[in-house]
Design an enzyme around this catalytic site. Structure first.
Site, PDB file in Angstrom:
ATOM      1  N   CYS A   2       0.763  -1.198   0.079  1.00 32.70           N
ATOM      2  CA  CYS A   2       0.093  -0.386   0.165  1.00 32.70           C
ATOM      3  C   CYS A   2       0.920   0.791   0.280  1.00 32.70           C
ATOM      4  CB  CYS A   2      -1.038   0.601   1.164  1.00 32.70           C
ATOM      5  SG  CYS A   2      -1.673  -1.617   1.325  1.00 32.70           S
ATOM      6  N   ARG A  27       4.342   0.749  -6.284  1.00 29.99           N
ATOM      7  CA  ARG A  27       4.003   0.419  -5.199  1.00 29.99           C
ATOM      8  C   ARG A  27       3.240  -0.658  -5.877  1.00 29.99           C
ATOM      9  NH1 ARG A  27       6.902   2.091  -0.564  1.00 29.99           N
ATOM     10  NH2 ARG A  27       5.279   0.990   0.609  1.00 29.99           N
ATOM     11  N   TRP A  74      -3.470  -2.326  -1.655  1.00 25.58           N
ATOM     12  CA  TRP A  74      -2.708  -3.281  -2.173  1.00 25.58           C
ATOM     13  C   TRP A  74      -3.169  -4.668  -0.727  1.00 25.58           C
ATOM     14  CZ3 TRP A  74       0.583  -5.100  -5.917  1.00 25.58           C
ATOM     15  CH2 TRP A  74       0.909  -6.820  -5.988  1.00 25.58           C
ATOM     16  N   ASN A 100      -0.628   0.031   6.441  1.00 30.04           N
ATOM     17  CA  ASN A 100      -0.127  -0.319   5.413  1.00 30.04           C
ATOM     18  C   ASN A 100       0.250  -1.965   6.055  1.00 30.04           C
ATOM     19  OD1 ASN A 100       1.226  -1.720   3.156  1.00 30.04           O
ATOM     20  ND2 ASN A 100       3.008  -0.293   3.573  1.00 30.04           N
ATOM     21  N   GLY A 101       0.623  -2.968   5.799  1.00 33.70           N
ATOM     22  CA  GLY A 101       0.615  -4.585   6.386  1.00 33.70           C
ATOM     23  C   GLY A 101      -0.867  -5.138   6.964  1.00 33.70           C
ATOM     24  N   GLU A 484      18.770 -21.884 -10.178  1.00 31.51           N
ATOM     25  CA  GLU A 484      18.764 -20.077 -10.337  1.00 31.51           C
ATOM     26  C   GLU A 484      19.535 -19.339 -10.483  1.00 31.51           C
ATOM     27  OE1 GLU A 484      15.960 -18.982 -10.164  1.00 31.51           O
ATOM     28  OE2 GLU A 484      16.159 -16.689  -9.620  1.00 31.51           O
ATOM     29  N   LYS A 488      19.638 -16.248 -13.333  1.00 26.46           N
ATOM     30  CA  LYS A 488      19.716 -14.780 -12.867  1.00 26.46           C
ATOM     31  C   LYS A 488      21.319 -14.291 -13.406  1.00 26.46           C
ATOM     32  CE  LYS A 488      16.773 -14.170 -11.198  1.00 26.46           C
ATOM     33  NZ  LYS A 488      16.104 -14.785 -11.248  1.00 26.46           N
ATOM     34  N   GLU A 491      20.924 -13.968 -17.825  1.00 29.37           N
ATOM     35  CA  GLU A 491      19.660 -12.899 -17.758  1.00 29.37           C
ATOM     36  C   GLU A 491      19.807 -12.000 -17.751  1.00 29.37           C
ATOM     37  OE1 GLU A 491      15.635 -13.060 -15.833  1.00 29.37           O
ATOM     38  OE2 GLU A 491      16.016 -13.107 -13.929  1.00 29.37           O
ATOM     39  N   HIS A 507      29.033 -36.725 -14.855  1.00 29.91           N
ATOM     40  CA  HIS A 507      28.737 -37.816 -16.075  1.00 29.91           C
ATOM     41  C   HIS A 507      28.973 -36.657 -17.281  1.00 29.91           C
ATOM     42  CE1 HIS A 507      26.839 -40.671 -13.311  1.00 29.91           C
ATOM     43  NE2 HIS A 507      27.098 -39.648 -12.303  1.00 29.91           N
ATOM     44  N   LYS A 606       9.127  -9.369 -18.659  1.00 35.75           N
ATOM     45  CA  LYS A 606       8.906  -8.922 -17.121  1.00 35.75           C
ATOM     46  C   LYS A 606       8.160 -10.442 -17.029  1.00 35.75           C
ATOM     47  CE  LYS A 606       9.004  -9.110 -12.713  1.00 35.75           C
ATOM     48  NZ  LYS A 606      10.228  -9.893 -12.309  1.00 35.75           N
TER      49      LYS A 606
HETATM   50  C1  AGP Z   1      12.807 -14.506 -13.843  1.00 29.05           C
HETATM   51  O1  AGP Z   1      14.567 -13.971 -13.363  1.00 29.05           O
HETATM   52  C2  AGP Z   1      12.457 -13.969 -15.426  1.00 29.05           C
HETATM   53  N1  AGP Z   1      12.368 -13.331 -15.299  1.00 29.05           N
HETATM   54  C3  AGP Z   1      11.712 -15.448 -16.208  1.00 29.05           C
HETATM   55  O2  AGP Z   1      12.446 -16.450 -15.179  1.00 29.05           O
HETATM   56  C4  AGP Z   1      10.454 -15.196 -14.857  1.00 29.05           C
HETATM   57  O3  AGP Z   1      10.538 -16.119 -14.309  1.00 29.05           O
HETATM   58  C5  AGP Z   1       9.650 -16.398 -15.531  1.00 29.05           C
HETATM   59  O4  AGP Z   1       8.936 -15.489 -17.032  1.00 29.05           O
HETATM   60  C6  AGP Z   1       7.864 -16.876 -15.352  1.00 29.05           C
HETATM   61  O5  AGP Z   1       7.230 -16.107 -14.570  1.00 29.05           O
HETATM   62  P1  AGP Z   1       5.958 -15.758 -13.907  1.00 29.05           P
HETATM   63  O6  AGP Z   1       6.655 -16.158 -12.189  1.00 29.05           O
HETATM   64  O7  AGP Z   1       5.499 -13.941 -13.707  1.00 29.05           O
HETATM   65  O8  AGP Z   1       5.470 -16.482 -14.390  1.00 29.05           O
END
Ligand code: AGP
Length: 611
Positions: A2, A27, A74, A100-101, A484, A488, A491, A507, A606
C-alpha cells in the site's frame, strides 16, 4: 504494498495527496481513497481500481481543505473493491485510519468490539483500529492518548496514519514493520510510505523506526518511542532525484528488491502461521482434511524462476505429503497429455499471474478435472481468477525483470503450504511450531547476509566478471538454487551459465572444468554435505575456481575453496531462501561490472504473455 500519505499545512490538500499517491503507484495497488477534513467534518472519497477512477469521483464531488490523508491499497484482507478501500473510520465517522501491513490479531479485537456494539462496514483488518480508538475515547480519553493505548494492543506489522475529524490539525502515524517517513516543511508537514511523494515539498526527512510513532501538526513534529518517551531524531537531508526516490536510493530496482526480501518474506508469512495453535491459515485457500485425503498426486506448473521455486516446493511438499509431486515447465505441460483427474492437485506458480505458458497448463489441468490452486504475487491476475484457491505472495510489485523477492516469497508460500498439509494430515503440532519459529527468524537471517556479505560478494563479482562461462552446482534442495543462480547470472550479465546437480557433474560437465571456469556451489550442512565436498574436490583437482556458499564458521571449507560466502544456519527446508541471496547479489554485481542494463536486460520481458 500500500501507499500512504498524510498532510497538514496550508496548501490545498487534494492535489498534494493525489500527486503523492501517484508517486507511490509503483508500489502496486487495486483501489484508492482520500479523506479531507474541512469545517463540516471528514469527507471521504474512495474508488476501486486506478487513481484516475478516484480523480473522476473527485471531479464530481470536489473536496477542499488543508488537512487530510490518502491511500492506495494492495489488498491482503478483503476483496479489492471500493468498500474495502481505505480510509476507514469508526462508527461516528470521526476517527479515520489508513494502513499498510497486517494486523495479525484483528479478529479477536473485532469480535470484542462488535460485542460492545461497534458496527463494521468492511472485511478489512484496518477498520478495527478506528473502532478501537473510538472505544478508548468513550470515557473522555483524548485522541492522542486513545491512539497510544490502541497501539499497545495491536499485533502484527503496520504503518498507520490516523486523524480525528473532530480535532483537525493533528496527524498521528505509527510504524511497526512497513516504512514511514516524515517530511518537515515550512509551516507544513507530510507523512508518507517513502520519500518519493515528499521531495516536491521538502528534503528534510525523518525516518521512523519500528515501535515509534509521530504526532504532527502544521508547526511541529514530535517522535515518540514505544514507551511514549519523546525521541530526538535529527532529520536527514535527502539529495535523491525523483526517479532515485522511487528506488529509495538504490541504483536499480533489482537491488532494491533484493533488499526488500526480509520485508517481503515477513509479509508473506505474517497473518498465516499461528505458533500457539500450530496452525497455518490461508485467506484464499481452504482445503479440508477430507479433501486433502482424496488428493493422490500434485503437479506444479511454472516457468523460469517460478519453475525453480516449484522444484524446491517438490522437496517440501513430498516430505510433508508423501505423495508424488511432479514439476513441469508450463510450455511443456499441456503438450504431454498429462495424466490428470479430480484426484490431482495442480499448482500454478507465477509472479505475474499472466504467463501464457503457465496459464495454458493450468487451463489444461482444469479441463481435465484437477483441483487448481496458484501461488501468485498479483491480486486479481488471470491465474488467480481461474484457480480454486490462491496463496498470494506479498512481495509487492516486482519491477526488475530478474525475479528476486518473488522467488523467495514463493519459497515461503511453499513452506507454509507444506506445514498446512502436515496439519491436514494430523502431524505433531510441536514439530510444526518449531518449523514456524525457524520461518519467523528467516527475515533477520536474510538481513544478516545482506549486511555482512554484500561488499564481499561485490568484490567477488569484480574478481570473476570477465569469465565467459560459469557452472553452478547444488544437491538436493539446493539443486534448484544452482539452476536459479545460473539463470540470474545469464539473464542480466549475458554470461553463459549452467546449473547442475553436483553429483551429475562427473557425467559430462566435468569436461568443462579448468582454471578459467568459476564454479559456484552450495555446500551448507545437509545430509549430503560430504557428497558435495567430494564433488568439489573433483573441481579443485582440475584447477576449477571454487566459490562456495557455506555455513558460517565452516573453517575446513574456508581453507579448501578459492572463495566462500558464509550464511547463517537454518533448517534444511528453509536454506534455499538464504542460499539464493548470494546468487542474486553475485549476478547483480557481475552484470553491473559488465555495464549491462540490470533492470531491463536485452531480449527479456517482465511478464511473458505469449506462448
Ligand atoms: C526470472 O528472473 C525471469 N524473469 C523469468 O524466468 C520469470 O521467472 C518467468 O518468465 C516466469 O514469470 P512468472 O513468475 O510471472 O510466471
Amino acid at each position: 504494498m500500500c501507499g500512504i500519505i498524510g498532510y497538514v499545512g496550508t496548501r490545498d490538500v487534494v492535489p498534494v495527496i493525489i500527486g503523492g499517491l501517484r508517486k507511490l503507484e509503483y508500489r502496486g495497488y487495486d483501489s484508492a481513497g482520500i479523506a479531507v477534513v474541512d469545517d463540516s467534518g471528514v469527507e471521504i472519497v474512495r474508488a476501486e481500481g486506478k487513481l484516475t477512477n478516484l480523480e473522476a469521483k473527485l471531479n464530481d464531488k470536489p473536496l477542499s481543505g488543508s488537512f487530510g490523508m490518502g491511500h492506495t491499497r494492495w489488498a491482503t484482507h478483503g476483496k479489492p473493491n471500493e468498500n474495502n478501500a481505505h480510509p476507514h473510520r469508526d462508527c461516528n465517522g470521526k476517527v479515520v485510519v489508513i494502513h499498510n501491513g497486517i494486523i495479525e490479531n484483528f479478529l479477536p479485537l473485532k469480535q470484542d468490539l462488535q460485542a460492545k456494539g461497534h458496527e463494521f462496514k468492511t472485511e478489512t483488518d484496518t477498520e478495527v483500529v478506528a473502532h478501537l480508538i473510538e472505544e478508548k475515547m468513550k470515557d473522555g480519553t483524548d485522541f492522542t492518548e486513545a491512539v497510544r493505548k490502541t497501539l499497545k494492543e495491536l499485533e502484527g506489522h503496520y504503518a498507520l496514519v490516523m486523524i480525528d475529524g473532530s480535532a483537525p490539525g493533528t496527524i498521528i502515524a505509527a510504524k511497526s514493520g512497513p516504512p514511514l517517513v516524515v517530511g518537515l516543511g515550512e509551516n507544513e508537514n507530510i507523512i508518507a510510505s517513502d520519500v518519493a511523494p515528499l521531495l516536491a515539498y521538502t528534503r528534510n526527512i525523518i525516518y521512523l523506526e519500528d515501535g515509534e510513532y509521530v504526532i504532527a501538526n502544521q508547526q511541529q513534529v514530535q517522535v515518540f518511542d514505544g514507551n511514549d518517551r519523546p525521541v530526538d531524531r535529527a532529520p536527514k537531508r535527502i539529495t535523491w532525484d525523483a526517479v532515485m526516490a522511487e528506488k529509495e536510493g538504490y541504483r536499480h530496482y533489482m537491488l532494491k528488491e533484493i533488499h526488500e526480501q526480509p520485508r517481503a518474506v515477513r509479509d508473506t508469512f505474517t497473518g498465516r502461521m499461528f505458533e500457539e495453535s500450530g496452525e497455518v491459515f490461508f485467506n484464499d485457500l481452504q482445503l479440508t482434511a477430507e479433501e486433502w485425503a482424496k488428493i493422490k498426486k500434485v503437479h506444479v506448473i511454472a516457468c523460469g524462476t517460478s519453475w525453480h521455486a516449484g522444484l524446491v516446493g517438490k522437496f517440501l511438499l513430498e516430505d510433508a505429503a508423501r505423495i508424488p509431486i511432479e514439476v513441469d515447465y508450463g510450455s511443456e505441460y499441456r503438450y504431454r497429455n498429462p495424466i490428470v483427474d479430480e484426484s490431482t492437485l495442480v499448482i500454478g506458480v507465477t509472479q505475474s499471474g499472466e504467463t501464457a505458458d503457465t496459464i495454458a497448463g493450468m487451463q489444461e489441468a482444469k479441463a481435465k478435472g484437477a483441483k487448481l490452486i496458484t501461488i501468485c504475487n498479483v491480486i486479481g491476475a488471470a491465474a488467480t481468477r481461474m484457480a480454486d484457491g490462491v496463496i498470494y505472495t506479498n512481495a509487492g510489485p516486482e519491477i526488475g525483470v530478474a525475479s528476486t523477492k518473488a522467488f523467495t516469497t514463493q519459497l515461503t508460500a511453499f513452506f507454509l503450504l507444506s506445514l498446512y498439509i502436515r496439519q491436514l494430515r494430523g502431524e505433531n503440532r510441536d514439530d510444526i511450531r518449531y518449523a514456524m519459529h525457524e520461518m519467523r527468524v528467516i527475515p533477520h537471517k536474510i538481513e544478516d547476509i545482506l549486511k555482512k556479505q554484500e561488499k564481499h560478494i561485490e568484490a567477488l563479482a569484480h574478481k570473476y566478471y570477465k569469465a565467459n562461462d560459469f557452472l553452478f552446482l547444488g544437491r538436493g534442495v539446493h539443486y534448484p538454487i544452482a539452476l536459479e543462480g545460473a539463470l540470474k547470472l545469464k539473464e542480466i550479465s549475458y554470461i553463459h551459465a549452467e546449473g547442475y546437480p553436483a553429483g551429475e557433474m562427473k557425467h559430462g560437465p566435468i569436461a568443462l572444468i579448468d582454471e578459467n571456469l568459476p564454479v559456484v556451489s552450495v555446500a551448507t550442512h545437509t545430509p549430503v554435505y560430504d557428497k558435495v565436498v567430494s564433488n568439489l574436490q573433483e573441481v579443485k583437482a582440475r584447477d576449477g575456481k571454487l566459490i562456495v556458499i557455506c555455513d558460517e564458521h565452516d573453517e575446513a571449507m574456508k581453507k579448501f575453496a578459492d572463495d566462500v560466502i558464509e550464511i547463517p544456519w537454518t533448517i534444511e527446508p528453509l536454506q534455499p531462501i538464504l542460499t539464493v541471496v548470494p546468487m542474486q547479489l553475485l549476478a547483480y554485481y557481475v552484470a553491473l561490472r559488465r555495464g549491462c542494463d540490470v533492470d531491463q536486460p536485452r531480449n527479456l520481458a517482465k511478464s511473458v504473455t505469449v506462448e
